[in-house]
Scaffold this motif. Sequence first.
Motif, short mmCIF file in Angstrom:
data_model
loop_
_atom_site.label_atom_id
_atom_site.label_comp_id
_atom_site.label_asym_id
_atom_site.label_seq_id
_atom_site.Cartn_x
_atom_site.Cartn_y
_atom_site.Cartn_z
N ARG A 95 0.86 -1.18 0.00
CA ARG A 95 0.00 0.00 0.00
C ARG A 95 0.90 1.23 0.00
O ARG A 95 1.96 1.23 0.65
N ASP A 96 0.48 2.28 -0.70
CA ASP A 96 1.26 3.51 -0.64
C ASP A 96 0.37 4.74 -0.67
O ASP A 96 -0.86 4.65 -0.87
N GLY A 99 -2.33 5.90 -3.18
CA GLY A 99 -3.57 5.14 -3.23
C GLY A 99 -3.40 3.77 -3.84
O GLY A 99 -4.37 2.99 -3.91
N ALA A 100 -2.19 3.44 -4.28
CA ALA A 100 -1.95 2.12 -4.87
C ALA A 100 -2.06 1.04 -3.80
O ALA A 100 -1.57 1.18 -2.68
N HIS A 101 -2.73 -0.06 -4.17
CA HIS A 101 -2.87 -1.24 -3.31
C HIS A 101 -2.70 -2.44 -4.21
O HIS A 101 -3.52 -2.69 -5.10
N ALA A 102 -1.60 -3.19 -4.03
CA ALA A 102 -1.27 -4.27 -4.96
C ALA A 102 -0.57 -5.39 -4.22
O ALA A 102 -0.07 -5.21 -3.10
N MET A 103 -0.55 -6.56 -4.85
CA MET A 103 0.17 -7.71 -4.33
C MET A 103 1.49 -7.87 -5.09
O MET A 103 1.54 -7.70 -6.31
N VAL A 104 2.53 -8.17 -4.34
CA VAL A 104 3.81 -8.55 -4.94
C VAL A 104 3.82 -10.07 -5.02
O VAL A 104 3.69 -10.75 -4.00
N ARG A 105 3.93 -10.60 -6.24
CA ARG A 105 3.91 -12.04 -6.44
C ARG A 105 5.12 -12.47 -7.27
O ARG A 105 5.72 -11.66 -7.99
N PRO A 106 5.51 -13.75 -7.19
CA PRO A 106 6.68 -14.22 -7.91
C PRO A 106 6.59 -13.92 -9.41
O PRO A 106 5.55 -14.11 -10.04
N GLY A 107 7.70 -13.44 -9.97
CA GLY A 107 7.78 -13.17 -11.39
C GLY A 107 7.06 -11.91 -11.84
O GLY A 107 6.89 -11.69 -13.04
N GLU A 108 6.64 -11.06 -10.90
CA GLU A 108 5.92 -9.84 -11.24
C GLU A 108 6.61 -8.66 -10.55
O GLU A 108 6.88 -8.70 -9.35
N ALA A 300 7.00 22.26 2.95
CA ALA A 300 6.08 21.69 1.97
C ALA A 300 5.43 20.43 2.54
O ALA A 300 5.99 19.75 3.39
N VAL A 301 4.23 20.12 2.05
CA VAL A 301 3.58 18.86 2.41
C VAL A 301 4.18 17.77 1.53
O VAL A 301 3.72 17.51 0.43
N ARG A 302 5.23 17.16 2.04
CA ARG A 302 5.97 16.17 1.26
C ARG A 302 5.33 14.79 1.34
O ARG A 302 5.33 14.03 0.38
N PHE A 303 4.79 14.44 2.51
CA PHE A 303 4.26 13.10 2.74
C PHE A 303 2.78 13.17 3.08
O PHE A 303 2.33 14.09 3.76
N THR A 304 2.04 12.16 2.61
CA THR A 304 0.63 12.02 2.96
C THR A 304 0.41 10.60 3.48
O THR A 304 1.27 9.73 3.35
N ALA A 305 -0.75 10.37 4.06
CA ALA A 305 -1.04 9.09 4.70
C ALA A 305 -1.22 7.98 3.66
O ALA A 305 -1.61 8.23 2.52
N VAL A 306 -0.95 6.75 4.09
CA VAL A 306 -1.23 5.57 3.29
C VAL A 306 -2.68 5.18 3.54
O VAL A 306 -3.03 4.79 4.66
N PRO A 307 -3.56 5.28 2.55
CA PRO A 307 -4.99 5.03 2.78
C PRO A 307 -5.27 3.61 3.29
O PRO A 307 -4.69 2.64 2.80
N ASP A 308 -6.14 3.50 4.27
CA ASP A 308 -6.66 2.22 4.77
C ASP A 308 -5.59 1.31 5.35
O ASP A 308 -5.80 0.09 5.46
N ASP A 309 -4.44 1.88 5.74
CA ASP A 309 -3.40 1.03 6.33
C ASP A 309 -3.63 0.95 7.83
O ASP A 309 -3.71 1.98 8.51
#
Length: 328
Positions: A95-96, A99-108, A300-309
């Motif tokens: 999660r980042d 707003g990206a929410h993804a799975m890290v899987r083998p070969g990807e 500056a607002v450099r960082f924002t929250a990770v949604p739904d973490d």
Amino acid sequence: MSNVETAPLEVECASTPAADVEIHTPRDVPLGGPRAMPVRRTLPQRGRSLIGAWCFVDHYGPDAVARTGGMVVPPHPHTGLQTVSWLFTGEIEHRDSTGAHAMVRPGELNLMTAGRGIAHSEVSTPQASILHGVQLWLALPEASRHTDPRFEHYAPEPVRGQGWEARIFLGALAGSVSPVRTHSPIVGAELLLEPGTVLELEADPRFAYGLLADTGAVHFQGAAVAPAELAYLPPGNNTLRISAPSGAPVRAVLIGGEPLGETIVMWWNFIGRSHEEIVQYRRDWQQHIGAETHPGADHAVRFTAVPDDPLPPLPAPVLPNARLRPRG
């Protein structure tokens, strides 16, 4: 992935020339808490800080998740780099703050561009009984290090030949080209060799190359590379020769690229160009998570929250009691 060392070293990174293949052994770094998953780090180190723009190589597993607790890295920041997540076995939830929410899987491939600033988390899933893979960083050059953060996913089709298979996740090699955007000329690939195979690949003479050995006894340009070691080859070569001389199959990760041609400062999860930048990045992160307040500070607002973490963010370590000095 975060660098979770409580006293991370500041590293002034610059490419240095070498005449022959260098072999670098890893150091063990615990990732997380009391039941920390161990990782093996071969870059950066005193003898070698950069291979092209590649500036960080962590290699982990096979790790028994039931014993170690797996990978649990709460939200943490990055600046000035791209993270490259590549698994051999297992599954990790990413999660980042884009707003990206993804799975890290083998070969990807999961490629996260921090640019001016991003926050993310990585947690192994309940389906992952064994974790095994690499986490790599690419330093962004001056022209793009303040770019907008983003996330990309790519599953490369394997390229096969007699006794070998390759998955090119970044750059171009063996007739395969990755569409994923990078910011300097680089290459990254997973290589599988059957016992007795000798693989010769066309090299870019502008590139320095690194070969991280995972399993099996592998030779790189004739030099023996033991599992978990990182071999470095300087620019000036037209051919890469990788072989599996013993009775066991080989898996290795090949990285390479043009020398960055810039000096960078690495501390914790930040890449900058000066002591002052690193101090500001840390301050921005601490203010974001509410760990520090500076009344009247203009930043500056450099960082924002990770949604739904669900995990609380990691506070930054304390800076060294000295100025982060340029080296090299």
